[in-house]
Design a protein around this motif. Structure first.
Motif, PDB file in Angstrom:
ATOM      1  N   LEU A  93       0.828  -1.210   0.000  1.00  0.00           N
ATOM      2  CA  LEU A  93       0.000   0.000   0.000  1.00  0.00           C
ATOM      3  C   LEU A  93       0.859   1.255   0.000  1.00  0.00           C
ATOM      4  O   LEU A  93       0.548   2.237  -0.688  1.00  0.00           O
ATOM      5  CB  LEU A  93      -0.939  -0.012   1.199  1.00  0.00           C
ATOM      6  CG  LEU A  93      -2.018  -1.086   1.198  1.00  0.00           C
ATOM      7  CD1 LEU A  93      -2.793  -1.065   2.506  1.00  0.00           C
ATOM      8  CD2 LEU A  93      -2.948  -0.895   0.016  1.00  0.00           C
ATOM      9  N   LEU A  94       1.946   1.235   0.762  1.00  0.00           N
ATOM     10  CA  LEU A  94       2.853   2.381   0.786  1.00  0.00           C
ATOM     11  C   LEU A  94       3.535   2.568  -0.565  1.00  0.00           C
ATOM     12  O   LEU A  94       3.787   3.702  -0.986  1.00  0.00           O
ATOM     13  CB  LEU A  94       3.889   2.197   1.896  1.00  0.00           C
ATOM     14  CG  LEU A  94       4.688   3.416   2.294  1.00  0.00           C
ATOM     15  CD1 LEU A  94       3.771   4.551   2.729  1.00  0.00           C
ATOM     16  CD2 LEU A  94       5.653   3.069   3.409  1.00  0.00           C
ATOM     17  N   THR A  95       3.801   1.465  -1.258  1.00  0.00           N
ATOM     18  CA  THR A  95       4.354   1.544  -2.610  1.00  0.00           C
ATOM     19  C   THR A  95       3.412   2.312  -3.521  1.00  0.00           C
ATOM     20  O   THR A  95       3.813   3.244  -4.221  1.00  0.00           O
ATOM     21  CB  THR A  95       4.597   0.133  -3.178  1.00  0.00           C
ATOM     22  OG1 THR A  95       5.552  -0.530  -2.372  1.00  0.00           O
ATOM     23  CG2 THR A  95       5.078   0.186  -4.606  1.00  0.00           C
ATOM     24  N   GLY A  96       2.154   1.936  -3.509  1.00  0.00           N
ATOM     25  CA  GLY A  96       1.171   2.616  -4.354  1.00  0.00           C
ATOM     26  C   GLY A  96       0.952   4.060  -3.960  1.00  0.00           C
ATOM     27  O   GLY A  96       0.820   4.932  -4.819  1.00  0.00           O
ATOM     28  N   ALA A  97       0.935   4.326  -2.663  1.00  0.00           N
ATOM     29  CA  ALA A  97       0.693   5.691  -2.202  1.00  0.00           C
ATOM     30  C   ALA A  97       1.844   6.624  -2.587  1.00  0.00           C
ATOM     31  O   ALA A  97       1.613   7.733  -3.080  1.00  0.00           O
ATOM     32  CB  ALA A  97       0.493   5.704  -0.682  1.00  0.00           C
ATOM     33  N   THR A  98       3.080   6.177  -2.363  1.00  0.00           N
ATOM     34  CA  THR A  98       4.203   7.055  -2.705  1.00  0.00           C
ATOM     35  C   THR A  98       4.350   7.211  -4.215  1.00  0.00           C
ATOM     36  O   THR A  98       4.686   8.292  -4.695  1.00  0.00           O
ATOM     37  CB  THR A  98       5.519   6.536  -2.095  1.00  0.00           C
ATOM     38  OG1 THR A  98       5.722   5.180  -2.507  1.00  0.00           O
ATOM     39  CG2 THR A  98       5.514   6.642  -0.598  1.00  0.00           C
ATOM     40  N   LEU A  99       4.066   6.158  -4.953  1.00  0.00           N
ATOM     41  CA  LEU A  99       4.133   6.268  -6.411  1.00  0.00           C
ATOM     42  C   LEU A  99       3.043   7.195  -6.933  1.00  0.00           C
ATOM     43  O   LEU A  99       3.285   8.027  -7.809  1.00  0.00           O
ATOM     44  CB  LEU A  99       4.022   4.890  -7.056  1.00  0.00           C
ATOM     45  CG  LEU A  99       4.249   4.832  -8.556  1.00  0.00           C
ATOM     46  CD1 LEU A  99       5.599   5.402  -8.932  1.00  0.00           C
ATOM     47  CD2 LEU A  99       4.134   3.403  -9.036  1.00  0.00           C
ATOM     48  N   GLY A 100       1.848   7.088  -6.368  1.00  0.00           N
ATOM     49  CA  GLY A 100       0.771   7.989  -6.769  1.00  0.00           C
ATOM     50  C   GLY A 100       1.071   9.440  -6.438  1.00  0.00           C
ATOM     51  O   GLY A 100       0.812  10.339  -7.242  1.00  0.00           O
ATOM     52  N   LEU A 101       1.646   9.682  -5.261  1.00  0.00           N
ATOM     53  CA  LEU A 101       2.014  11.047  -4.892  1.00  0.00           C
ATOM     54  C   LEU A 101       3.110  11.582  -5.799  1.00  0.00           C
ATOM     55  O   LEU A 101       3.063  12.734  -6.230  1.00  0.00           O
ATOM     56  CB  LEU A 101       2.450  11.100  -3.430  1.00  0.00           C
ATOM     57  CG  LEU A 101       2.788  12.480  -2.875  1.00  0.00           C
ATOM     58  CD1 LEU A 101       1.592  13.417  -2.980  1.00  0.00           C
ATOM     59  CD2 LEU A 101       3.256  12.363  -1.438  1.00  0.00           C
ATOM     60  N   GLY A 102       4.087  10.743  -6.107  1.00  0.00           N
ATOM     61  CA  GLY A 102       5.153  11.176  -7.007  1.00  0.00           C
ATOM     62  C   GLY A 102       4.652  11.497  -8.400  1.00  0.00           C
ATOM     63  O   GLY A 102       5.061  12.482  -9.014  1.00  0.00           O
ATOM     64  N   LEU A 103       3.725  10.682  -8.901  1.00  0.00           N
ATOM     65  CA  LEU A 103       3.164  10.944 -10.224  1.00  0.00           C
ATOM     66  C   LEU A 103       2.232  12.146 -10.216  1.00  0.00           C
ATOM     67  O   LEU A 103       2.055  12.800 -11.242  1.00  0.00           O
ATOM     68  CB  LEU A 103       2.435   9.707 -10.744  1.00  0.00           C
ATOM     69  CG  LEU A 103       3.330   8.548 -11.145  1.00  0.00           C
ATOM     70  CD1 LEU A 103       2.486   7.319 -11.452  1.00  0.00           C
ATOM     71  CD2 LEU A 103       4.197   8.913 -12.317  1.00  0.00           C
TER      72      LEU A 103
END
Length: 125
Positions: A93-103
């Motif tokens: 979940l943290l992977t998806g959250a940080t990737l979404g924030l970065g994008l």
């Protein structure tokens, strides 16, 4: 992520502090990945080389969104690696959250999407 410090302090130094924090998170993620794949010395050397790279260093305190988006992509890859090596869906979940924030900051780290996805899926195989 830059709107809150600007609304609170209305000073460019607040934005520079936030952007420098993103850059530091990226360096720490590179150190973690280096340690995970090649050992402690490789991780520290990779972190030092990244932090002293002129393009990364100068952009880390300029008010631009390239370094934060790339840093968050590297953090998401580090989280995916942590998920691959350990258990618990929190890392996924943290992977998806940080990737979404970065994008959401800038579409620059599009390369991290398939890499993070493959790392999360590879744990299931």
């Amino acid at each position: 992520s830059l709107g809150i410090p600007w609304a609170l302090f209305s000073h460019p130094a607040a934005l520079q502090l936030v952007l420098t924090s993103y850059a530091l998170a990226g360096v720490l993620a590179v150190i973690y990945l280096g340690i995970a794949y090649s050992g402690r010395l490789a991780g520290l050397v990779a972190g030092l080389l990244l932090s002293f790279t002129p393009a990364y260093f100068i952009s880390s305190f300029s008010i631009m969104t390239e370094v934060p988006s790339i840093s968050l992509a590297v953090v998401s890859i580090a989280c995916a690696e942590k998920y691959r090596r350990s258990s618990g869906w929190g890392w996924a979940l943290l992977t998806g959250a940080t990737l979404g924030l970065g994008l959401s900051l800038k579409i620059l780290p599009y390369y991290a999407v398939p890499l993070a996805g493959l790392m999360v899926i590879s744990r299931q195989i």
